[in-house]
Every structure is written in C-alpha cells, then in structure tokens.
Design a protein around this motif. Structure first.
Motif, PDB file in Angstrom:
ATOM      1  N   ALA A   1       0.837  -1.207   0.000  1.00  0.00           N
ATOM      2  CA  ALA A   1       0.000   0.000   0.000  1.00  0.00           C
ATOM      3  C   ALA A   1       0.873   1.258   0.000  1.00  0.00           C
ATOM      4  O   ALA A   1       0.543   2.242  -0.667  1.00  0.00           O
ATOM      5  CB  ALA A   1      -0.928  -0.010   1.206  1.00  0.00           C
ATOM      6  N   ALA A   2       1.976   1.218   0.731  1.00  0.00           N
ATOM      7  CA  ALA A   2       2.883   2.371   0.744  1.00  0.00           C
ATOM      8  C   ALA A   2       3.532   2.564  -0.624  1.00  0.00           C
ATOM      9  O   ALA A   2       3.718   3.700  -1.071  1.00  0.00           O
ATOM     10  CB  ALA A   2       3.953   2.183   1.816  1.00  0.00           C
ATOM     11  N   LEU A   3       3.874   1.472  -1.304  1.00  0.00           N
ATOM     12  CA  LEU A   3       4.416   1.589  -2.656  1.00  0.00           C
ATOM     13  C   LEU A   3       3.380   2.199  -3.596  1.00  0.00           C
ATOM     14  O   LEU A   3       3.693   3.091  -4.394  1.00  0.00           O
ATOM     15  CB  LEU A   3       4.860   0.221  -3.178  1.00  0.00           C
ATOM     16  N   GLY A   4       2.141   1.745  -3.501  1.00  0.00           N
ATOM     17  CA  GLY A   4       1.078   2.308  -4.332  1.00  0.00           C
ATOM     18  C   GLY A   4       0.823   3.771  -4.031  1.00  0.00           C
ATOM     19  O   GLY A   4       0.631   4.583  -4.946  1.00  0.00           O
ATOM     20  N   ALA A   5       0.825   4.129  -2.756  1.00  0.00           N
ATOM     21  CA  ALA A   5       0.605   5.530  -2.384  1.00  0.00           C
ATOM     22  C   ALA A   5       1.745   6.409  -2.874  1.00  0.00           C
ATOM     23  O   ALA A   5       1.514   7.512  -3.389  1.00  0.00           O
ATOM     24  CB  ALA A   5       0.453   5.653  -0.869  1.00  0.00           C
ATOM     25  N   GLY A   6       2.969   5.936  -2.732  1.00  0.00           N
ATOM     26  CA  GLY A   6       4.107   6.697  -3.231  1.00  0.00           C
ATOM     27  C   GLY A   6       4.066   6.872  -4.737  1.00  0.00           C
ATOM     28  O   GLY A   6       4.384   7.943  -5.264  1.00  0.00           O
ATOM     29  N   LEU A   7       3.655   5.827  -5.437  1.00  0.00           N
ATOM     30  CA  LEU A   7       3.532   5.911  -6.889  1.00  0.00           C
ATOM     31  C   LEU A   7       2.436   6.906  -7.288  1.00  0.00           C
ATOM     32  O   LEU A   7       2.630   7.707  -8.211  1.00  0.00           O
ATOM     33  CB  LEU A   7       3.240   4.533  -7.470  1.00  0.00           C
ATOM     34  N   LEU A   8       1.309   6.872  -6.604  1.00  0.00           N
ATOM     35  CA  LEU A   8       0.237   7.822  -6.909  1.00  0.00           C
ATOM     36  C   LEU A   8       0.647   9.266  -6.623  1.00  0.00           C
ATOM     37  O   LEU A   8       0.334  10.170  -7.402  1.00  0.00           O
ATOM     38  CB  LEU A   8      -1.023   7.476  -6.125  1.00  0.00           C
ATOM     39  N   VAL A   9       1.366   9.480  -5.528  1.00  0.00           N
ATOM     40  CA  VAL A   9       1.826  10.834  -5.206  1.00  0.00           C
ATOM     41  C   VAL A   9       2.824  11.305  -6.253  1.00  0.00           C
ATOM     42  O   VAL A   9       2.774  12.446  -6.717  1.00  0.00           O
ATOM     43  CB  VAL A   9       2.443  10.872  -3.786  1.00  0.00           C
ATOM     44  N   PHE A  10       3.728  10.417  -6.665  1.00  0.00           N
ATOM     45  CA  PHE A  10       4.712  10.789  -7.675  1.00  0.00           C
ATOM     46  C   PHE A  10       4.034  11.111  -9.011  1.00  0.00           C
ATOM     47  O   PHE A  10       4.359  12.115  -9.654  1.00  0.00           O
ATOM     48  CB  PHE A  10       5.726   9.667  -7.862  1.00  0.00           C
TER      49      PHE A  10
ATOM     50  N   VAL B   1       7.630  15.711   0.963  1.00  0.00           N
ATOM     51  CA  VAL B   1       7.404  15.151   2.303  1.00  0.00           C
ATOM     52  C   VAL B   1       6.542  13.892   2.215  1.00  0.00           C
ATOM     53  O   VAL B   1       6.825  12.884   2.875  1.00  0.00           O
ATOM     54  CB  VAL B   1       6.757  16.205   3.222  1.00  0.00           C
ATOM     55  N   ALA B   2       5.511  13.925   1.385  1.00  0.00           N
ATOM     56  CA  ALA B   2       4.650  12.753   1.228  1.00  0.00           C
ATOM     57  C   ALA B   2       5.407  11.583   0.602  1.00  0.00           C
ATOM     58  O   ALA B   2       5.202  10.424   0.978  1.00  0.00           O
ATOM     59  CB  ALA B   2       3.428  13.110   0.385  1.00  0.00           C
ATOM     60  N   LEU B   3       6.289  11.874  -0.353  1.00  0.00           N
ATOM     61  CA  LEU B   3       7.091  10.811  -0.953  1.00  0.00           C
ATOM     62  C   LEU B   3       8.035  10.176   0.065  1.00  0.00           C
ATOM     63  O   LEU B   3       8.176   8.954   0.123  1.00  0.00           O
ATOM     64  CB  LEU B   3       7.892  11.355  -2.140  1.00  0.00           C
ATOM     65  N   PHE B   4       8.697  11.000   0.866  1.00  0.00           N
ATOM     66  CA  PHE B   4       9.590  10.464   1.894  1.00  0.00           C
ATOM     67  C   PHE B   4       8.826   9.673   2.947  1.00  0.00           C
ATOM     68  O   PHE B   4       9.315   8.666   3.453  1.00  0.00           O
ATOM     69  CB  PHE B   4      10.410  11.572   2.547  1.00  0.00           C
ATOM     70  N   ALA B   5       7.620  10.117   3.275  1.00  0.00           N
ATOM     71  CA  ALA B   5       6.800   9.369   4.233  1.00  0.00           C
ATOM     72  C   ALA B   5       6.407   8.007   3.664  1.00  0.00           C
ATOM     73  O   ALA B   5       6.461   6.992   4.375  1.00  0.00           O
ATOM     74  CB  ALA B   5       5.554  10.175   4.600  1.00  0.00           C
ATOM     75  N   ALA B   6       6.042   7.962   2.393  1.00  0.00           N
ATOM     76  CA  ALA B   6       5.685   6.688   1.764  1.00  0.00           C
ATOM     77  C   ALA B   6       6.881   5.754   1.705  1.00  0.00           C
ATOM     78  O   ALA B   6       6.762   4.551   1.970  1.00  0.00           O
ATOM     79  CB  ALA B   6       5.133   6.930   0.363  1.00  0.00           C
ATOM     80  N   ILE B   7       8.053   6.295   1.393  1.00  0.00           N
ATOM     81  CA  ILE B   7       9.261   5.459   1.348  1.00  0.00           C
ATOM     82  C   ILE B   7       9.606   4.964   2.748  1.00  0.00           C
ATOM     83  O   ILE B   7      10.017   3.815   2.933  1.00  0.00           O
ATOM     84  CB  ILE B   7      10.423   6.248   0.718  1.00  0.00           C
ATOM     85  N   GLY B   8       9.441   5.806   3.745  1.00  0.00           N
ATOM     86  CA  GLY B   8       9.716   5.387   5.122  1.00  0.00           C
ATOM     87  C   GLY B   8       8.781   4.293   5.598  1.00  0.00           C
ATOM     88  O   GLY B   8       9.205   3.308   6.217  1.00  0.00           O
ATOM     89  N   VAL B   9       7.483   4.453   5.309  1.00  0.00           N
ATOM     90  CA  VAL B   9       6.512   3.420   5.690  1.00  0.00           C
ATOM     91  C   VAL B   9       6.812   2.127   4.944  1.00  0.00           C
ATOM     92  O   VAL B   9       6.742   1.033   5.519  1.00  0.00           O
ATOM     93  CB  VAL B   9       5.071   3.906   5.418  1.00  0.00           C
ATOM     94  N   LEU B  10       7.181   2.232   3.677  1.00  0.00           N
ATOM     95  CA  LEU B  10       7.532   1.053   2.890  1.00  0.00           C
ATOM     96  C   LEU B  10       8.717   0.318   3.500  1.00  0.00           C
ATOM     97  O   LEU B  10       8.674  -0.901   3.681  1.00  0.00           O
ATOM     98  CB  LEU B  10       7.843   1.466   1.450  1.00  0.00           C
ATOM     99  N   ALA B  11       9.764   1.038   3.853  1.00  0.00           N
ATOM    100  CA  ALA B  11      10.959   0.405   4.400  1.00  0.00           C
ATOM    101  C   ALA B  11      10.699  -0.229   5.766  1.00  0.00           C
ATOM    102  O   ALA B  11      11.086  -1.379   6.011  1.00  0.00           O
ATOM    103  CB  ALA B  11      12.085   1.437   4.507  1.00  0.00           C
TER     104      ALA B  11
ATOM    105  N   LEU C   1       5.039 -12.106  -0.987  1.00  0.00           N
ATOM    106  CA  LEU C   1       4.708 -10.714  -1.318  1.00  0.00           C
ATOM    107  C   LEU C   1       5.929  -9.807  -1.204  1.00  0.00           C
ATOM    108  O   LEU C   1       6.153  -8.928  -2.042  1.00  0.00           O
ATOM    109  CB  LEU C   1       3.591 -10.194  -0.415  1.00  0.00           C
ATOM    110  N   LEU C   2       6.748 -10.039  -0.173  1.00  0.00           N
ATOM    111  CA  LEU C   2       7.960  -9.239  -0.012  1.00  0.00           C
ATOM    112  C   LEU C   2       8.973  -9.532  -1.106  1.00  0.00           C
ATOM    113  O   LEU C   2       9.659  -8.630  -1.587  1.00  0.00           O
ATOM    114  CB  LEU C   2       8.592  -9.497   1.360  1.00  0.00           C
TER     115      LEU C   2
END
Length: 130
Positions: free
Chosen positions: A29-38, A57-67, A96-97
C-alpha cells in the motif's frame, strides 16, 4: 490463595503470521501511495521541479513506511515460521515481499541505454538544436 501472588499470568501468543501478512500488505500500500503521489506531481513540460518539491514530504513518508513495514514483515515472517504461529500467512507474506523486492530491484539492475534518450538524435547529427 493470595490473588496478588507471583504466579505467571497466562498470555496469548502473538499471531506472527498475521502480523507479517498485514505488514507486507502495508508495504504494498505504501508503494502504491508513493507511486500515486509521484504521478500526481508530474507537471507540464517547462514546470521545472516545483511539483515534485511540493510533494517531497509525502514521498519520503511513503518510502519510510515502505521500508519499515517491509523490514517488520520480514522479521515477523521469520518469527512466525520458527515459532509455528501462522506459517501459511508467513509464507504468503514472504512471497509478497520477494515480489516487492523484485519490482523495486529489477529496474536498478538493468543496465544499458535509456530507451527514452536516443544516442544520435537529429539535432546532434546536424550540429544545432533547431
């Protein structure tokens, strides 16, 4: 018997398989959200980097949640497998991972020319940009 005695209280064990699966889904979900924001930040040509800077900031938050969720899912998968608490869900989470890792890593591993930029364009052959 004294109710405040030091007898060990019965505790429910953690459902590590369910935790691993939930965190793996959160990573996707974080990958999808980051992709949508980008993709929403891609502006018109000539816009510069103003659109990407506005959603940084939203991109960094999505990457952080993903990691963090991917790391937590990996740890929970190992715990679920070793403690035998949800092995099936842990296997699905590990798959999945692995798929997420392949999707993220394969574009980085592919070497060669960029298909968008052609090595010998018309203006380079003619010596001008017009």
């Amino acid at each position: 018997m004294n109710p405040t005695s030091s007898a060990p209280a019965s505790r429910r064990p953690w459902p590590w398989g369910l935790c691993a699966l939930g965190l793996a889904v959160l990573a996707w979900a974080a990958l999808g959200a980051g992709l949508l924001v980008f993709l929403s930040a891609i502006g018109s040509p000539g816009d510069g980097s103003h659109a990407l800077e506005s959603v940084q900031v939203a991109l960094f938050a999505a990457i952080g949640v993903l990691a963090v969720s991917a790391l937590g899912s990996g740890v929970a998968s190992v715990l679920a497998w070793r403690l035998q608490r949800g092995r099936g869900m842990a296997a699905v989470a590990a798959l999945l991972l692995a798929l997420l890792g392949m999707i993220v890593a394969v574009p980085m591993l592919v070497q060669g020319q960029d298909p968008v930029v052609i090595g010998d364009t018309i203006w380079q052959a003619a010596g001008s940009r017009g």
